[in-house]
Design a protein around this motif. Structure first.
Motif, PDB file in Angstrom:
ATOM      1  N   ARG A   1      11.264  29.699  -2.109  1.00  0.00           N
ATOM      2  CA  ARG A   1      10.607  29.119  -0.937  1.00  0.00           C
ATOM      3  C   ARG A   1       9.287  28.470  -1.345  1.00  0.00           C
ATOM      4  O   ARG A   1       8.953  27.358  -0.929  1.00  0.00           O
TER       5      ARG A   1
ATOM      6  N   SER B 229       8.088  24.527  -1.108  1.00  0.00           N
ATOM      7  CA  SER B 229       6.854  24.114  -0.426  1.00  0.00           C
ATOM      8  C   SER B 229       5.947  23.347  -1.370  1.00  0.00           C
ATOM      9  O   SER B 229       5.374  22.321  -1.016  1.00  0.00           O
TER      10      SER B 229
ATOM     11  N   PRO C 154       9.096  27.209   9.215  1.00  0.00           N
ATOM     12  CA  PRO C 154       8.490  28.053  10.248  1.00  0.00           C
ATOM     13  C   PRO C 154       8.398  29.500   9.752  1.00  0.00           C
ATOM     14  O   PRO C 154       9.075  29.870   8.793  1.00  0.00           O
ATOM     15  N   GLU C 155       7.546  30.293  10.409  1.00  0.00           N
ATOM     16  CA  GLU C 155       7.410  31.698  10.030  1.00  0.00           C
ATOM     17  C   GLU C 155       8.565  32.489  10.616  1.00  0.00           C
ATOM     18  O   GLU C 155       8.569  32.817  11.786  1.00  0.00           O
ATOM     19  N   HIS C 156       9.552  32.732   9.837  1.00  0.00           N
ATOM     20  CA  HIS C 156      10.566  33.666  10.359  1.00  0.00           C
ATOM     21  C   HIS C 156      11.255  34.333   9.190  1.00  0.00           C
ATOM     22  O   HIS C 156      11.312  33.800   8.097  1.00  0.00           O
ATOM     23  N   ARG C 157      11.742  35.551   9.390  1.00  0.00           N
ATOM     24  CA  ARG C 157      12.336  36.305   8.297  1.00  0.00           C
ATOM     25  C   ARG C 157      13.854  36.283   8.417  1.00  0.00           C
ATOM     26  O   ARG C 157      14.407  36.605   9.456  1.00  0.00           O
TER      27      ARG C 157
ATOM     28  N   PHE D 292      15.553  29.151   5.594  1.00  0.00           N
ATOM     29  CA  PHE D 292      14.168  29.313   6.050  1.00  0.00           C
ATOM     30  C   PHE D 292      13.883  28.580   7.360  1.00  0.00           C
ATOM     31  O   PHE D 292      12.865  28.789   7.983  1.00  0.00           O
TER      32      PHE D 292
END
Lengths: 214, 380
Positions: B66, B70, B78-81, B165
């Protein structure tokens, strides 16, 4: 008579002031919003107040609320409201507070100078003045089953004239019938609307209200 | 919606090469961890624990991937698991495609060495032209295949990362749908606000004047003396002319017909003519615009200019309407007092109108001025 005007359009306000002055009435104050109207009424104690319904700040029903308030505080002052459109609920609000010395006219009625002045006189004399257009629209709407549908066409025209605030004599003149015929029609109307033998005037008012609420 | 800015080519190439290395790491992990945990994964009583261990390691490697996306490709996630299953699936697929990528890169290198040898051979001119031609055709074809393979694999790498992701294609669609629903609701709202304004214009302006006019005529008829009646008629006549002017203006505010008959440029000319403040107009639109875009641009300018003249006490307004590629940019700047509220009804309505065309409206109005309103409208 001594009059206070509330109307936010300067042009119309000036026109009304001139018209009333020419007719020999005394305009104590002419204002542009409801707060000023209440202040002036407090200060001058006029015979009749004429107010537009839609006024600043929100242009909704400021004038109507002021009118209802004046009727609560000073029932001896006649109040005539000018409405943009036929608003049954406004008319009912105004008339339920009491239907003496009160008028509900469409704003455009002012353009028919004689009718407007006549309505003012009626209110000043302690009667009611309801715009013929309001009455007409209410009549069109009353198609569902209610006591009014039991009236004969003649009785309906008499009630219509009554709702506009005319006296028995004036109704007779308007419809070209004798005074006794008017009284007979009125009694038939009061019976059909289930109005008991109350005093003359409030019975008339109740008939009108029945009419507005239908 | 703004696409993230693509990373420079060199960065992306580096990202692909680093990806080949991390794929080797992934392979190593699966071999080592698979061998160590394999037996436990098969035995029902220890399966869950072993699976969790395997996933925990995979999660670290996935975080590395990840980070690589980036850093080298400027991807924005986005912020997610993701859950364990997704992580393992991603790492397996990514390792496989990364290894393939490594193989293709190896082939390209090998081809480059061969091409070098071939070039040296050419300089020694120990080849016939048939040999040269066949080598060039063969080399070219292999190079083409290798480049295609690399492209497909880098695309795949990006897609896998998006699916794990986010935002996935589905999320992007969902986002677009939300955007459209919002802008549609805003448009309806704006239309209603416009209608309210028209009603107010008619009621507060035209109708009052007409009533006043009728009243003048009524008074003239009741006039006690002929002179008095004449004076009132004179006034009534003047009033009638003013009602007409007012009515024309209201109708124009509802919809400027010049837009349809004469086009945006003329309609904007009308705006600056009717404005009390001097307006400098720059108009540079080489090709005809879609009518929805013209209308939106017109209302942006007309509203902004009116606001500047009415509320900002500006002494000069400059308007620039320019088309660059598939975008029409509208800029209105005034030298007034500033402090315009973007949440005010007029500007909100404009924003909705522009958003409905997938455009953007930006208001910059610090206290003390100057106020700048810019709209970007796609006109493809």
């Amino acid at each position: 008579m001594r009059v206070i005007l509330a109307e936010d359009s300067t042009l119309l306000r000036e026109g009304l002031v001139r018209l009333l002055a020419e007719e020999g009435h005394e305009v104590l104050a002419a204002v542009g919003d409801a707060d000023a109207l209440l202040r002036e009424v407090e200060a001058h104690a006029p015979d009749v107040v004429v107010t537009d319904i839609r006024m600043p700040p929100d242009h909704t029903d400021e004038g109507l609320r002021a009118a209802v308030r004046i009727r609560e505080l000073r029932p001896e002052i006649g109040v005539v409201v000018l409405s943009q459109y036929v608003e049954r609920n406004y008319a009912a609000q105004l008339l339920t507070s009491s239907a003496e010395r009160v008028g509900y006219l469409l704003k455009d009625r002012v353009a028919q100078v004689e009718e407007f002045l006549d309505a003012l006189e009626r209110v000043h004399a302690g009667g009611a003045a309801i715009d013929p257009e309001v009455v007409r629209q209410l009549l069109i709407r009353t198609t569902h089953v209610d006591p009014l549908t039991r009236l004969t066409p003649r009785e309906r025209t008499v009630l219509e004239a009554l709702a506009e605030g005319h006296t028995n004599a004036a109704i007779g003149e308007k419809l070209h019938i004798s005074l006794s015929a008017v009284e007979k029609n009125l009694n038939a109307i009061f019976d059909k609307l289930g109005l008991h033998r109350t005093t003359g005037y409030s019975r008339r008012v109740l008939a009108v209200l029945r009419y507005l609420e239908s | 919606m703004r696409e993230p800015v693509a990373a420079p080519l060199l960065m992306r190439v580096a990202g692909v090469l680093v990806g080949c290395l991390t794929a080797l790491l992934g392979l190593l992990y699966f071999v080592v961890a698979g061998a160590a945990l394999g037996a436990f994964l098969l035995w029902p009583r220890t399966r869950a624990r072993a699976h969790a261990l395997l996933a925990a390691g995979a999660r670290r490697l996935t975080a590395l991937e990840r980070g690589r996306r980036s850093l080298f490709f400027h991807d924005v996630f986005p912020e997610h698991r993701a859950d364990d299953r997704q992580i393992l699936r991603y790492l397996a697929a990514r390792t496989y495609s990364g290894l393939l990528c490594a193989v293709v890169v190896g082939l390209v290198d090998f081809g480059a060495v061969l091409a070098g040898i071939f070039a040296v051979g050419l300089t020694r001119s120990s080849m016939t032209w048939v040999d040269v031609l066949s080598q060039v055709v063969l080399g070219g074809t292999l190079l083409f295949l290798a480049v295609q393979g690399l492209r497909a694999l880098t695309e795949q790498d990006a897609r896998l990362a998006r699916e794990c992701f986010g935002p996935s294609e589905r999320e992007l669609l969902q986002r677009r749908i939300d955007e459209l629903a919002t802008s549609r609701a805003a448009v309806v709202h704006a239309v209603d606000a416009e209608r309210r304004r028209v009603e107010r214009d008619l009621h507060d302006g035209v109708q009052q004047r007409l009533v006043a006019l009728a009243m003048l005529l009524g008074r003239a008829r009741r006039g006690r003396t002929p002179e008095r009646a004449d004076a009132l008629l004179e006034q009534a006549h003047k009033e009638a002319r003013e009602v007409l002017t007012e009515l024309r203006e209201v109708a124009w505010r509802v919809y400027p017909t010049a837009l349809d008959s004469l086009g945006l440029r003329e309609a904007l000319g009308g705006v600056s003519e009717r404005c009390a403040v001097p307006v400098r107009m720059e108009y540079d639109v080489p090709v005809p615009l879609p009518s929805a875009v013209e209308t939106a641009a017109y209302f942006v300018v007309s509203e902004a200019v009116n606001n500047a003249a009415k509320h900002a006490a500006a002494d000069e307004i400059s308007v620039r309407v320019r088309q660059r590629g598939a975008t029409l940019s509208v800029l209105v700047r005034d030298t007034g007092v500033g402090g315009a509220d973007p949440a005010g009804s007029g500007l909100t309505g404009l924003g909705s109108r522009v958003a409905a065309l997938d455009g953007t409206l930006h208001v910059d109005s610090p206290l003390g001025g100057p106020t700048t309103i810019t709209a970007e409208l796609p006109c493809a």
